[in-house]
Design an enzyme around this catalytic site. Structure first.
Site, mmCIF file in Angstrom:
data_model
loop_
_atom_site.group_PDB
_atom_site.id
_atom_site.type_symbol
_atom_site.label_atom_id
_atom_site.label_comp_id
_atom_site.label_asym_id
_atom_site.label_seq_id
_atom_site.Cartn_x
_atom_site.Cartn_y
_atom_site.Cartn_z
ATOM 1 N N CYS A 2 1.000 -1.167 0.155
ATOM 2 C CA CYS A 2 -0.123 0.163 0.058
ATOM 3 C C CYS A 2 0.825 1.068 -0.007
ATOM 4 C CB CYS A 2 -0.931 -0.145 1.252
ATOM 5 S SG CYS A 2 -2.052 -1.348 1.522
ATOM 6 N N ARG A 27 4.058 -0.362 -4.577
ATOM 7 C CA ARG A 27 3.614 -0.966 -3.463
ATOM 8 C C ARG A 27 2.458 -1.723 -3.172
ATOM 9 N NH1 ARG A 27 6.999 1.309 0.547
ATOM 10 N NH2 ARG A 27 5.498 0.683 1.964
ATOM 11 N N TRP A 76 -2.721 -2.572 -1.748
ATOM 12 C CA TRP A 76 -2.385 -4.150 -1.753
ATOM 13 C C TRP A 76 -3.180 -4.779 -0.893
ATOM 14 C CZ3 TRP A 76 -0.397 -8.315 0.950
ATOM 15 C CH2 TRP A 76 -0.127 -9.401 0.252
ATOM 16 N N ASN A 102 -1.803 2.138 5.746
ATOM 17 C CA ASN A 102 -0.771 1.004 5.232
ATOM 18 C C ASN A 102 -0.361 0.084 6.525
ATOM 19 O OD1 ASN A 102 1.006 -0.746 4.025
ATOM 20 N ND2 ASN A 102 2.756 0.797 4.321
ATOM 21 N N GLY A 103 -0.907 -1.144 6.609
ATOM 22 C CA GLY A 103 -0.482 -1.969 7.586
ATOM 23 C C GLY A 103 -1.493 -2.750 8.004
ATOM 24 N N GLU A 486 17.218 -18.174 -7.235
ATOM 25 C CA GLU A 486 16.776 -16.916 -7.581
ATOM 26 C C GLU A 486 16.257 -16.804 -9.097
ATOM 27 O OE1 GLU A 486 16.103 -14.316 -6.137
ATOM 28 O OE2 GLU A 486 16.303 -12.614 -7.659
ATOM 29 N N LYS A 490 12.430 -15.423 -10.365
ATOM 30 C CA LYS A 490 12.447 -14.310 -11.322
ATOM 31 C C LYS A 490 11.439 -14.632 -12.275
ATOM 32 C CE LYS A 490 13.696 -11.404 -9.826
ATOM 33 N NZ LYS A 490 14.287 -11.541 -8.365
ATOM 34 N N GLU A 493 7.823 -15.085 -10.644
ATOM 35 C CA GLU A 493 7.065 -13.984 -10.374
ATOM 36 C C GLU A 493 6.755 -12.951 -11.326
ATOM 37 O OE1 GLU A 493 9.182 -11.424 -7.629
ATOM 38 O OE2 GLU A 493 11.022 -11.738 -8.462
ATOM 39 N N HIS A 509 14.962 -37.625 -6.596
ATOM 40 C CA HIS A 509 14.373 -38.131 -5.478
ATOM 41 C C HIS A 509 12.897 -37.839 -5.472
ATOM 42 C CE1 HIS A 509 17.987 -39.514 -3.841
ATOM 43 N NE2 HIS A 509 18.668 -38.454 -4.084
ATOM 44 N N LYS A 608 5.963 -4.345 -4.042
ATOM 45 C CA LYS A 608 7.270 -4.264 -3.383
ATOM 46 C C LYS A 608 7.337 -3.882 -1.968
ATOM 47 C CE LYS A 608 11.382 -3.217 -5.044
ATOM 48 N NZ LYS A 608 12.130 -4.185 -5.819
#
Ligand code: F6R
Length: 613
Positions: A2, A27, A76, A102-103, A486, A490, A493, A509, A608
């Site tokens: 947010c 955000r 968000w 935000n929170g 990583e 990438k 996402e 396995h 983000k």
């Protein structure tokens, strides 16, 4: 998560708020809204589900919402699906108090029930609405008093912008555990979740601390504690390049930030005025530890989330390999609840680009509460983790806007290499010659990264073949496993292609049953001692139909016999190969995402700076 923007001053507020929200859209981007103090003590507002541009169109770029004071939000979703009613701002019944948040308010159910018993009605599924009604409950004409009373009752995290209809000449900013800054120029005062939102208007910002309230007027700001005591604060001058938050001709922030990696690496190696390599010595002044104190470190706990965690996994291989110091790497969301064993001689390292990730911050606090020193490897200057850590080693990557991290991750690797080399030096675990070679190789990395970036065309062509892929696997051994993690993140996402990373020896396995005809497997093989082992794993996969892309050192031409496609990276020290191998993997993900028409910079469901647990 947010984004919040607020403005009060001589200019029209709505266009400034929209402009700021656009810079914060990374955000959160499920919905957006704005509240502007209008004439006759009324608050005008508009909310819209979807990207910010829907709100921009709805308000003609803010023109239809005149007024010089207001607050805005880009969301968000946490509590309640993205919808007009759940979008911020939220209001009391008479719509005389507007709140953007935000929170997460953790005791909102209890507070909602309490307020409902007092006759308050709720229209949304959000935790935020409780704040608007609580403010209404306590408001008797003194906004500061009402706000601090609410702060005493709510639990959880919040950064708030608050507007009272009968007080159009002031705005309020409030903070606990969610990022918030305020800024000022000759024409007015600003509230923002992050610097890029207001960088265009001012470089003079104040970091709002936990449980502080700011009263903003056209020409001044006052800061208060939760007990309404006024406090004095010094501004910080932000010296970011003005282009930092702009695309500068690149199609996406992600592409721009990938191209900024050589610079991010250089700056992290040699920060201006404070180079970390001086002659033959590694100097990490921020550590503020003598060689004896460094030698006394028996164990390192690296704690982080997402890509920062992946950097930590690389760090484990490099630090253990070079300095022979034992390293445990934890996901921050697990660390704090697993009652970790921290023994004497341990030091905790938290890694975070934003410096605001809730789980990482909580891990930092948990470690400090147990009496352990915490080193933060952080990108955002003045962020919560930077302020709360005992010591901070900044990664000087500059602002990162794309949701998928690239340059900050690369800078994190460099910080960890420097730390590993420093520890190796004091522990005497590498020979003089090895150390000199490491110094020489680390300095070459920026140019080698640049070379790889400039050689992107064949990766783009290759990526175009995989736009329709269903599953992609990444494998590697040792350090190459760390980079596989990583690379896989990438891809998934930003392109929404299912992908998994496996230690190359582990696939058989169980997971090998997922390999079908032409399934793409990216095999990272940069460790000479393990070439043959990885080739054996590649062959097992090829035998089951996989198409194998190998990422390997330029001198490993023998791999061409076994792999279906090869991407070479320049020769570097075996401990630094991740810094090079990640570049083609980032480019591959970028071009697959681009080819699929995904929103590269703002992938679905993501945001983000994850400031909720
Ligand atoms: C992935 C990504 C995330 C972050 C993670 C931690 O591209 O960006 O996985 O790495 O959310 O964020 P910071 O580093 O801000 O703590």
């Amino acid at each position: 998560m947010c984004g919040i923007v607020g403005y009060i001053g001589k200019e029209q507020a709505a266009p400034i708020i929209l402009d700021g929200l656009a810079k914060l859209e990374y955000r959160g981007y499920d919905s957006a809204g704005m509240a502007i103090a209008g004439e006759d003590h009324q608050i005008n507002y508009k909310k819209a589900v979807g990207r910010l541009k829907v709100l921009e169109e709805l308000t003609h770029g803010g023109e239809t919402m005149p007024g010089t004071a207001g607050i805005g939000h880009t969301r968000w979703a946490t509590h309640g699906a993205p919808s007009d009613v759940n979008s911020h701002p939220h209001f009391n019944k008479e719509k005389t108090i507007a709140v953007v948040h935000n929170g997460i308010i953790e005791n909102y159910i209890y507070l909602r029930d309490y307020l409902m018993k007092k006759g308050y009605e709720f229209i949304s599924q959000t935790d935020t609405e409780v704040l608007a009604h609580m403010l209404d409950y306590y408001y008797k004409g003194n906004p500061l008093e009402a706000i601090t009373k609410v702060m005493h009752r709510v639990e959880g995290s919040y950064a708030l912008g608050v507007l009272f209809a009968d007080q159009p000449d002031q705005l309020f900013a409030v903070r606990k555990d969610s990022p918030l800054i305020v800024g000022q120029n000759e024409d007015g005062c600003f509230i923002a979740s992050d610097v890029p939102a207001i960088l265009k208007y001012t470089r003079k910002v104040y970091f709002v601390e936990n449980q502080e309230v700011v009263r903003l007027r056209e020409d001044h700001m006052h800061f208060y504690t939760i007990d309404e005591e006024e406090i004095h604060k010094e501004p910080t001058l932000i010296d970011w390049d003005a282009n930092a938050a702009e695309k500068c001709g690149y199609e996406h922030f992600m592409l721009k930030e990938m191209y900024e990696q050589p610079k991010a690496i250089k700056e992290t190696l040699m920060p201006q005025n404070n180079p970390r390599i001086r002659g033959d010595e590694i100097t990490i002044e921020e550590l503020d530890m003598t060689d004896d104190e460094l030698r006394a470190i028996k164990k390192l706990h690296i704690v982080a989330c997402g890509s920062a965690y992946h950097a930590g996994v690389t760090g484990k291989y490099v630090i253990e390999g070079l300095a022979r110091v034992s390293v445990e790497v934890d996901l921050a969301s697990e660390f704090r609840y697993r009652n970790p064993i921290l023994e004497e001689g341990s030091m905790v390292i938290v890694i975070s680009q934003s410096g605001e990730t809730a789980d990482t911050l909580a891990a930092l606090r948990e470690s400090k509460a147990r009496g352990f020193k915490v080193l933060g490897i952080v990108n955002v200057v003045g962020s919560s983790i930077a302020r709360e850590a005992d010591k901070v080693m900044y990664t000087w990557a500059g602002p990162e806007i794309a949701v998928a991290t690239t340059k900050a991750y690369s800078a994190q690797l460099i910080a960890l290499y420097l730390l590993a080399m420093k520890l190796a030096r004091v522990n005497n675990t590498v020979t003089k010659e090895e150390y000199q070679k490491l110094l020489c190789d680390i300095k070459l990395l920026p140019d080698q990264v640049e070379l790889l970036l400039n050689n992107k065309n064949h990766i783009q062509k290759f990526a175009n073949r995989y736009i329709g892929a269903k599953d992609v696997f990444f494998i590697g051994r040792g350090i190459d496993y760390a980079i596989s993690l990583e690379g896989s993140l990438k891809l998934k996402e930003i392109s929404y292609i299912h992908s998994e990373a496996y230690a190359a020896g582990e696939l058989k396995h169980g997971t090998i049953s997922l390999i079908e005809d032409k399934t793409l497997v990216a095999a990272v093989s940069t460790q000479e001692a393990l070439y043959q082992k990885t080739i054996s794993n590649m062959l097992e996969l090829k035998a089951r139909g996989a198409f194998v892309l190998a990422v390997t050192n330029e001198d490993n031409k023998a791999i061409e016999k076994e792999a279906d496609y090869v991407i070479y990276i320049p020769k570097t020290n075996a401990y630094f190969t991740n810094s090079l191998a990640i570049i083609p993997l980032q480019l591959f993900s970028y071009y697959v995402s681009l080819g699929k028409g995904c929103d590269v910079d703002k992938p679905r469901n993501l945001a983000k700076s994850v400031t909720v647990e």
